[in-house]
Design a protein around this motif. Sequence first.
Motif, mmCIF file in Angstrom:
data_model
loop_
_atom_site.group_PDB
_atom_site.id
_atom_site.type_symbol
_atom_site.label_atom_id
_atom_site.label_comp_id
_atom_site.label_asym_id
_atom_site.label_seq_id
_atom_site.Cartn_x
_atom_site.Cartn_y
_atom_site.Cartn_z
ATOM 1 N N VAL A 26 0.845 -1.183 0.000
ATOM 2 C CA VAL A 26 0.000 0.000 0.000
ATOM 3 C C VAL A 26 0.879 1.231 0.000
ATOM 4 C CG1 VAL A 26 -1.878 -1.115 1.246
ATOM 5 C CG2 VAL A 26 -0.101 0.031 2.521
ATOM 6 N N PRO A 27 0.353 2.371 -0.434
ATOM 7 C CA PRO A 27 1.163 3.578 -0.443
ATOM 8 C C PRO A 27 1.461 4.047 0.978
ATOM 9 C CG PRO A 27 -1.114 4.083 -0.944
ATOM 10 C CD PRO A 27 -1.004 2.590 -0.926
ATOM 11 N N ARG A 28 2.446 4.924 1.101
ATOM 12 C CA ARG A 28 2.761 5.493 2.399
ATOM 13 C C ARG A 28 1.556 6.302 2.872
ATOM 14 N NH1 ARG A 28 8.727 7.909 0.770
ATOM 15 N NH2 ARG A 28 9.574 5.965 -0.046
ATOM 16 N N SER A 29 1.062 5.976 4.038
ATOM 17 C CA SER A 29 -0.150 6.639 4.472
ATOM 18 C C SER A 29 -0.184 6.750 5.986
ATOM 19 C CB SER A 29 -1.395 5.883 3.976
ATOM 20 O OG SER A 29 -1.381 4.551 4.448
ATOM 21 N N SER A 30 -0.940 7.738 6.460
ATOM 22 C CA SER A 30 -1.213 7.896 7.880
ATOM 23 C C SER A 30 -2.618 7.384 8.138
ATOM 24 C CB SER A 30 -1.090 9.365 8.272
ATOM 25 O OG SER A 30 -1.902 10.168 7.436
ATOM 26 N N ALA A 31 -2.846 6.872 9.340
ATOM 27 C CA ALA A 31 -4.126 6.244 9.643
ATOM 28 C C ALA A 31 -4.732 6.853 10.898
ATOM 29 C CB ALA A 31 -3.954 4.739 9.817
ATOM 30 N N LEU A 32 -6.050 7.052 10.858
ATOM 31 C CA LEU A 32 -6.815 7.551 11.991
ATOM 32 C C LEU A 32 -7.746 6.446 12.458
ATOM 33 C CD1 LEU A 32 -7.508 10.054 13.759
ATOM 34 C CD2 LEU A 32 -9.330 10.554 12.112
ATOM 35 N N LEU A 33 -7.592 6.049 13.708
ATOM 36 C CA LEU A 33 -8.365 4.952 14.277
ATOM 37 C C LEU A 33 -9.520 5.541 15.089
ATOM 38 C CD1 LEU A 33 -8.389 1.832 14.628
ATOM 39 C CD2 LEU A 33 -6.927 2.158 16.642
ATOM 40 N N LEU A 34 -10.752 5.216 14.672
ATOM 41 C CA LEU A 34 -11.946 5.728 15.342
ATOM 42 C C LEU A 34 -12.626 4.613 16.115
ATOM 43 C CD1 LEU A 34 -13.610 7.896 12.525
ATOM 44 C CD2 LEU A 34 -12.045 8.647 14.314
ATOM 45 N N GLY A 35 -13.009 4.905 17.348
ATOM 46 C CA GLY A 35 -13.723 3.897 18.111
ATOM 47 C C GLY A 35 -13.557 4.088 19.605
ATOM 48 N N GLU A 36 -14.088 3.141 20.365
ATOM 49 C CA GLU A 36 -14.045 3.200 21.825
ATOM 50 C C GLU A 36 -12.599 3.174 22.311
ATOM 51 O OE1 GLU A 36 -14.002 2.275 25.864
ATOM 52 O OE2 GLU A 36 -13.410 0.765 24.396
ATOM 53 N N ASN A 37 -12.312 3.979 23.340
ATOM 54 C CA ASN A 37 -10.934 4.221 23.759
ATOM 55 C C ASN A 37 -10.153 2.967 24.111
ATOM 56 O OD1 ASN A 37 -10.668 7.003 23.446
ATOM 57 N ND2 ASN A 37 -11.608 7.450 25.422
ATOM 58 N N SER A 38 -10.735 2.104 24.941
ATOM 59 C CA SER A 38 -9.972 0.952 25.421
ATOM 60 C C SER A 38 -9.648 -0.016 24.288
ATOM 61 C CB SER A 38 -10.744 0.231 26.536
ATOM 62 O OG SER A 38 -11.986 -0.281 26.051
ATOM 63 N N VAL A 39 -10.583 -0.193 23.355
ATOM 64 C CA VAL A 39 -10.335 -1.087 22.225
ATOM 65 C C VAL A 39 -9.305 -0.470 21.277
ATOM 66 C CG1 VAL A 39 -11.375 -2.318 20.283
ATOM 67 C CG2 VAL A 39 -12.645 -2.057 22.416
ATOM 68 N N SER A 40 -9.456 0.831 21.004
ATOM 69 C CA SER A 40 -8.494 1.506 20.139
ATOM 70 C C SER A 40 -7.088 1.431 20.723
ATOM 71 C CB SER A 40 -8.887 2.972 19.944
ATOM 72 O OG SER A 40 -10.106 3.092 19.261
ATOM 73 N N ARG A 41 -6.979 1.640 22.029
ATOM 74 C CA ARG A 41 -5.654 1.600 22.657
ATOM 75 C C ARG A 41 -5.035 0.207 22.530
ATOM 76 N NH1 ARG A 41 -7.013 3.384 27.319
ATOM 77 N NH2 ARG A 41 -6.749 5.545 26.630
ATOM 78 N N SER A 42 -5.836 -0.827 22.679
ATOM 79 C CA SER A 42 -5.305 -2.185 22.523
ATOM 80 C C SER A 42 -4.787 -2.412 21.101
ATOM 81 C CB SER A 42 -6.386 -3.219 22.856
ATOM 82 O OG SER A 42 -6.727 -3.165 24.228
ATOM 83 N N VAL A 43 -5.526 -1.923 20.099
ATOM 84 C CA VAL A 43 -5.087 -2.059 18.708
ATOM 85 C C VAL A 43 -3.788 -1.273 18.487
ATOM 86 C CG1 VAL A 43 -5.675 -1.593 16.297
ATOM 87 C CG2 VAL A 43 -7.415 -2.492 17.854
ATOM 88 N N LEU A 44 -3.693 -0.086 19.074
ATOM 89 C CA LEU A 44 -2.462 0.706 18.942
ATOM 90 C C LEU A 44 -1.277 -0.013 19.566
ATOM 91 C CD1 LEU A 44 -3.695 4.346 19.733
ATOM 92 C CD2 LEU A 44 -3.236 3.330 17.492
ATOM 93 N N LEU A 45 -1.484 -0.657 20.711
ATOM 94 C CA LEU A 45 -0.397 -1.393 21.349
ATOM 95 C C LEU A 45 0.009 -2.610 20.515
ATOM 96 C CD1 LEU A 45 -1.537 -1.143 25.077
ATOM 97 C CD2 LEU A 45 0.544 -0.170 24.089
ATOM 98 N N LEU A 46 -0.978 -3.275 19.911
ATOM 99 C CA LEU A 46 -0.651 -4.373 18.997
ATOM 100 C C LEU A 46 0.193 -3.858 17.841
ATOM 101 C CD1 LEU A 46 -3.994 -6.410 18.708
ATOM 102 C CD2 LEU A 46 -2.067 -6.805 20.231
ATOM 103 N N ALA A 47 -0.162 -2.685 17.310
ATOM 104 C CA ALA A 47 0.593 -2.099 16.199
ATOM 105 C C ALA A 47 2.013 -1.769 16.626
ATOM 106 C CB ALA A 47 -0.114 -0.846 15.688
#
Length: 272
Positions: A26-47
């Motif tokens: 995929v091209p170089r891109s920035s991503a914005l994660l929308l959603g409930e805080n605790s779930v989003s934070r878990s996904v960010l930590l996985l990343a």
Amino acid sequence: MTDILNLVFRTFASHAELRDSPPPPVPRSSALLLGENSVSRSVLLLAAVTAASHPGLRVVFFTRTLIRSLPASLQKLVPSPESLKKIQFCYPRTVEELLQQVAALHESPSTSPPSLIIVDGLEGFLFGSRGGSHRELHPGGQSCAAHLSALLCDTAAFLTRVLEQRSSSSGPCRIIASFQSEVDAGQASREPSASDPILDILDRYFQVRCTLDPDGGYEAAAAGLQQVWHVYLSGRGVTEASRSKDGGDGPAVAREWKLWIFPNGLMEFKVV
């Protein structure tokens, strides 16, 4: 480095053949994660841990919440101590401190610049001193959101040039930020939002929107799960990636996934 979100989804996929298959470019891109805080934070930590597990990649993780433990799903990845050392956690308390710390990355890159910049909870920085309500956003709030977004993108572009000049395989530098909007997550995934001015501004700078939408059906209970979330990828970054695959032989970019969260905290992704 391939798109970090797709890499995370495939690393923690429910099917082994999906985990072992090469992710689509995929091209170089920035991503914005929308959603409930605790779930989003878990996904960010996985990343963060997924990126740091690759040789030569460093991660800077900005958050107002003290990280005391990693998600249970990382038990599958078993991050090494050396990988965790490549994640720098920073705890700015205000948007002013966040701006200063991001600018410091731009002005004085370290000997090993980060390949991934993560910001957990943009709304906490933009509205933290006002109780977190969009309705109380002061007149300068929209310009502050634009300033922060522009600085993040400019810093990533600068660090990408630094990495490329060093002939580093760690580039480009990418950004992932999370934001909990007042707009319904399901609506935000399907049609442009006109009711949240801050989200409108963020969409101008972040090329990919990843929306976490809770499943309102009975699938979670039927499968013995704690939660089921729909994960939608949209935005010009995904559209460009799909166009680049037209007529190609490689895998296509998946636009929709499901996130299964088990009672023990484990998380698995399933392509839809």
